[in-house]
Design a protein around this motif. Structure first.
Motif: not given
Length: 327
Positions: A154-162, A199-200, A205-207
């Motif tokens: 729900s927070q942000k696009p995840i493109k990298t492990i960071e 929970s999301i 939880i975030d996802g």
């Protein structure tokens, strides 16, 4: 009273039709599936049943019982081992306590794509694994596609492990999943599937992580619109027949069963791909963002400690290497 009488008559008529249909066959095999009618795995076994009936001129029929009518996966696997049920379709994850090699199939990023998984399972490695099932009185007939699990949040696009660092993700109550999240720098939160939405929504939880059809049907896309196509887990599914049942069949009928099962796998995989595409289009139309430009190299490299923990024998190491080398 009229309604009750009519309903009872309808039930008796339905039972009579089923009995009559079964009576046309010399042998009727019962096959269990936890998924509902119309689901790709159910339709796959139905297609197998139709081919078997046609090629045996109606001598052998397979009656498919969807929606856990005969029990949940682990229960029906055991019943199939003992010959109480003739056939079962189940995920490799449900065989972990029975056939240890299936645990390796839960290793993150073991398969690089659905096509890679199909090549592995349809080749020599799949045949070897079938021998392990046979030792447990289960004759492996075909491997189905269970889809790829991906991260969504729900927070942000995840493109990298960071991008995963410090985020909280729901995972199944499975040690491999917990260790996977830790290796990625995220926090694993095991919880029942039914609690994920709220929970999301409330920020507990975030996802979570799952395949497109589950992301869609669960409504999770409504509260976690960022879906990252990283395909971290692809667990095969199995169609197996009880050894007790198998040994009652002639070699000719066994070959008919094997061929029909393999043909059904081709159909099931096609149906699954179509369902994934339909679910993806639906969630995107509703506002979800699918992140496809993901460099999985760092994700895969981060799994080294997970593999070190779970790949503990020379045999397991050899199998993993051969899976990774399969084209």
């Amino acid at each position: 009273m009229k309604f009750v009488t009519t309903t009872l008559a309808g039930l008796l008529l339905s039972a009579a039709v089923v009995t009559a249909a079964s009576a046309e066959c010399e042998t009727t095999l019962r096959s269990s599936d936890t998924h509902p009618d119309g689901y790709p795995t159910v339709e796959g076994v139905k297609a197998m049943a139709a081919e078997v009936k046609e090629k045996t001129s109606g001598r052998i029929c397979i009656e498919v019982f969807p929606s856990s009518q005969l029990g949940e996966e682990k229960d029906t696997i055991e019943q199939t081992q003992f010959g109480v049920i003739d056939m079962v379709r189940a995920s490799f994850g449900s065989f972990n306590d029975i056939v240890p090699v299936t645990q390796l199939m839960s290793l993150p990023y073991l398969f690089t794509s659905p096509e890679h998984q199909h090549a592995v399972m349809d080749g020599p490695i799949g045949e070897e694994i079938a021998e392990d099932f046979a030792e447990k009185d289960l004759i492996a007939l075909a491997y189905y596609d269970g889809g790829a699990r991906n991260f969504y949040n729900s927070q942000k696009p995840i493109k990298t492990i960071e991008d995963l660092k410090g985020m909280k993700f729901r995972v199944m109550q499975n040690d491999v999943f917990v260790d996977m999240m830790s290796a990625l720098g995220a926090n694993a939160t095991p919880m029942p599937y039914g609690e994920v939405y709220s929970s999301i929504q409330t920020g507990v939880i975030d996802g979570a992580e799952n395949n497109f059809p589950s992301y869609d049907s669960s409504g999770h896309a409504e509260v976690a619109k960022y879906f990252t196509l990283d395909q971290h887990l692809m667990v095969p599914e199995l169609v197996a027949v009880s050894r007790t049942t198998w040994e009652k069949l002639s070699p000719e009928d066994q070959e008919i069963m094997r061929t029909a099962a393999r043909n059904s796998a081709t159909l099931q995989r096609k149906l699954w791909a179509e369902q994934e595409k339909a679910s993806e289009e639906k969630v995107v139309a509703a506002g979800a963002e699918v992140i496809k430009d993901v460099d999985k190299t760092a994700f895969i490299e981060a799994m080294a400690p997970v593999y070190e923990k779970y790949v503990t024998t020379p045999e397991a190491e050899d199998l993993v290497k051969r899976i990774q080398a399969t084209k």
